[in-house]
Design an enzyme around this catalytic site. Structure first.
Site: not given
Ligand code: NDP
Length: 240
Positions: A12, A85, A147, A177-180
């Protein structure tokens, strides 16, 4: 023979874009996820990339999961620690459990997965690790001591492990990353998000594919001189 990559949280959001970009570039990719079977099945059907379910916070599960991927695809050349998360709350409201879950998943997961691939990479004299940190690990954020601490830890972890891998052909870098525009950011209340976007010089949220481009750059075979670095991709929000 093409290189083998694991992307945690690769089904995702940002991880999905990274999995697809690596697949399109010819890597043999395994994507992992935690519990959302529906999204993982849809991802697998759409992309043809195998989705594997295990919790990155579970050390033994990481060792077993990586061994299974290596048995199916071959030794792991590229690891992208993307799973993460949030569980936000101010210090007054944050429970110990909310701290543990976020630190164990974001930072503990990074250790567990690196540990699982490290000997494999050392044995072959090649490895590319990219850890997904965050602008909020660089700058802090109200209501996110868990976080921000975990992501800040990722940046330190990256620099330390990079030193261990440097003479062995293994690079370790981070992306902040910033806000995505993903589900994670969709969870931020609208009025808060509007204020955040107003502070991004580029004037919009980032797209997951814009992070994936950075990953492709860092994991390239030609990237052997880039290690211990943090690539900030944040629309100019925080220059660090
Ligand atoms: P999403 O919530 O869209 O997706 C998270 C993904 O990580 C999912 O596939 C989820 O699996 C998986 N996941 C969560 N917990 C676990 C776990 N314990 N074990 C295995 N897989 C896990 O997140 P984003 O795409 O937004 O974020 C991705 C990364 O980027 C993260 O590390 C986030 O902190 C970082 N980030 C995101 C930002 C943003 O603006 N979106 C900004 C900065 C950093 P499942 O689908 O089964 O829940």
């Amino acid at each position: 023979m093409s290189r083998v990559a694991i992307v945690t949280g690769g089904t995702r959001g940002i991880g999905e874009a990274i999995s697809i970009a690596l697949g399109d570039a010819g890597y043999r990719v395994a994507a992992t996820y935690a519990g959302n079977d529906e999204r993982a099945a849809a991802f697998q059907a759409r992309t043809g990339i195998a989705a594997h379910k295990w919790d990155v916070a579970d050390y033994e599960a990481c060792l077993e999961g990586v061994a299974k991927v290596a048995a199916a695809l071959g030794p792991v050349d590229v690891l992208v620690n993307n799973a993460g998360i949030t569980h936000d709350g101010t210090m007054r409201k944050m429970e110990r459990d909310g701290w543990d879950r976020v630190v164990d998943t974001n930072l503990g997961g990074c250790f567990n997965m690196c540990k699982a691939v490290w000997e494999m990479m050392l044995a072959r004299g090649f490895g590319r690790i990219v850890n997904i940190g965050s602008i909020n690990g660089q700058a802090g954020q109200y209501g996110q001591v868990n976080y921000a601490a975990a992501k800040s830890g990722i940046h330190g972890f990256t620099k330390a492990l990079a030193q261990e891998g440097a003479a062995k052909g293994i690079t370790v870098n981070a992306i902040a990353p910033g806000y995505i525009d993903t589900d994670m950011v969709a969870a931020v209340p609208k009025h808060v998000l509007e204020k955040i976007v107003a502070r991004i010089p580029v004037g919009r949220l980032g797209q997951a594919g814009e992070i994936a481009r950075g990953v492709l750059f860092l994991v390239a075979d030609e990237g052997g001189f880039i290690t211990g670095s943090t690539l900030s991709i944040n629309g100019g929000q925080h220059m660090y």
